[in-house]
Write a protein that holds these residues in place. Sequence first.
Motif, short mmCIF file in Angstrom:
data_model
loop_
_atom_site.label_atom_id
_atom_site.label_comp_id
_atom_site.label_asym_id
_atom_site.label_seq_id
_atom_site.Cartn_x
_atom_site.Cartn_y
_atom_site.Cartn_z
N TYR A 139 56.95 58.00 72.64
CA TYR A 139 56.34 56.74 72.20
C TYR A 139 56.46 56.56 70.70
O TYR A 139 56.60 55.44 70.21
N THR A 140 56.41 57.67 69.95
CA THR A 140 56.60 57.58 68.50
C THR A 140 58.01 57.10 68.18
O THR A 140 58.20 56.18 67.38
N ARG A 141 58.98 57.72 68.82
CA ARG A 141 60.38 57.35 68.55
C ARG A 141 60.68 55.92 69.00
O ARG A 141 61.41 55.19 68.31
N LEU A 142 60.10 55.49 70.12
CA LEU A 142 60.32 54.13 70.57
C LEU A 142 59.66 53.14 69.61
O LEU A 142 60.24 52.07 69.31
N GLY A 213 45.41 53.86 71.81
CA GLY A 213 46.08 54.91 72.58
C GLY A 213 47.41 55.31 71.96
O GLY A 213 47.74 56.50 71.92
N LEU A 214 48.16 54.33 71.46
CA LEU A 214 49.44 54.63 70.80
C LEU A 214 49.21 55.43 69.54
O LEU A 214 49.99 56.34 69.20
N HIS A 215 48.14 55.13 68.83
CA HIS A 215 47.83 55.83 67.58
C HIS A 215 47.67 57.33 67.81
O HIS A 215 48.00 58.14 66.93
N LYS A 216 47.19 57.72 68.98
CA LYS A 216 47.00 59.14 69.29
C LYS A 216 48.34 59.88 69.36
O LYS A 216 48.39 61.10 69.17
N TYR A 217 49.41 59.16 69.65
CA TYR A 217 50.75 59.76 69.63
C TYR A 217 51.33 59.74 68.21
O TYR A 217 52.02 60.68 67.79
N LYS A 219 49.72 59.60 65.18
CA LYS A 219 49.03 60.36 64.13
C LYS A 219 49.56 61.79 63.97
O LYS A 219 49.86 62.21 62.84
N PRO A 220 49.70 62.58 65.05
CA PRO A 220 50.22 63.95 64.88
C PRO A 220 51.65 63.97 64.34
O PRO A 220 52.02 64.89 63.60
N THR A 230 51.90 53.76 60.65
CA THR A 230 51.16 52.56 61.00
C THR A 230 52.15 51.47 61.40
O THR A 230 52.99 51.08 60.57
N PRO A 231 52.11 50.97 62.63
CA PRO A 231 53.13 50.02 63.09
C PRO A 231 53.28 48.78 62.22
O PRO A 231 54.40 48.30 62.02
#
Length: 277
Positions: A139-142, A213-217, A219-220, A230-231
Amino acid sequence: MPHTNAYPYQETFERYLHQQELAKPTIAEYRSVLTDLFIFLSNFNAGYQADHRVATLLDRDVEQYLAMLVNQRQVTNGTYNKMLSHINIYFKYLFTHDLIRHYPTLTLKGKSHDELKAPTTKWLHLMPSILKNQQLAFYTRLTLMLSSHYYTISEFLTPGFYQQLNSDNFNADEHAFWQQFQQFIQPLQTRQHSQDLFLKQRLAEDPHLTAAGLHKYLKPDEKLLGFTLTPTRLYQSAVLDFLLQNSNLTEQQISEKLRLDPQSLAYYRQLAMQYRG
């Protein structure tokens, strides 16, 4: 003469502030900030200019105003955070009283002094290695890939977004990642009975991943990459990079590529000039 509100729902909101026993100078401060916000939107936001409906505002619209505070007025960190707090309380009031259906400041956070600086565009030139980095969440890479194609978080988290995404526009590295992502997401899509791209891992009545929920992916993975994920800032830096790299294109070509209305394009052009300087 009839009283005219300086901003939407002024009377009911300020009545609420009085009920909270806020001091008159504090309420006046709220009035000043919100009046300024809606004057800005009336003059520079094409979406709001169309019908002046507060219910249509999204995070991107408020972010545009906040960016103006930093880049044009050069407000201090403390002033920025105080103004965002006032705006957030206003929209929270509207949302909890069923006056709006969207909560446009939900994903907007107060920023540190360093975060108020112009966003970096260096990550865009690291995309091939980022997409291949198996340590980063899919999800981070997407999110990074979609941001580099000038999609906002509001757009790509909206159900049905996959229908407007054309993989023919992807380069070789993006195609390779897209194939890997399909293998990752297809079992989730089957389990959640949804073809959308950002889905929760666990079964839920609403399977769609939220901004929180996306932020949880994200942040790390910030620690692995060494820059903020931050999108809204990723999107902004992608737009700025395009403008800096393509000054020879016409206004129409740029508007079509970035999917920006003339007012938004003018705003980002001004921001790009400041960034270049």
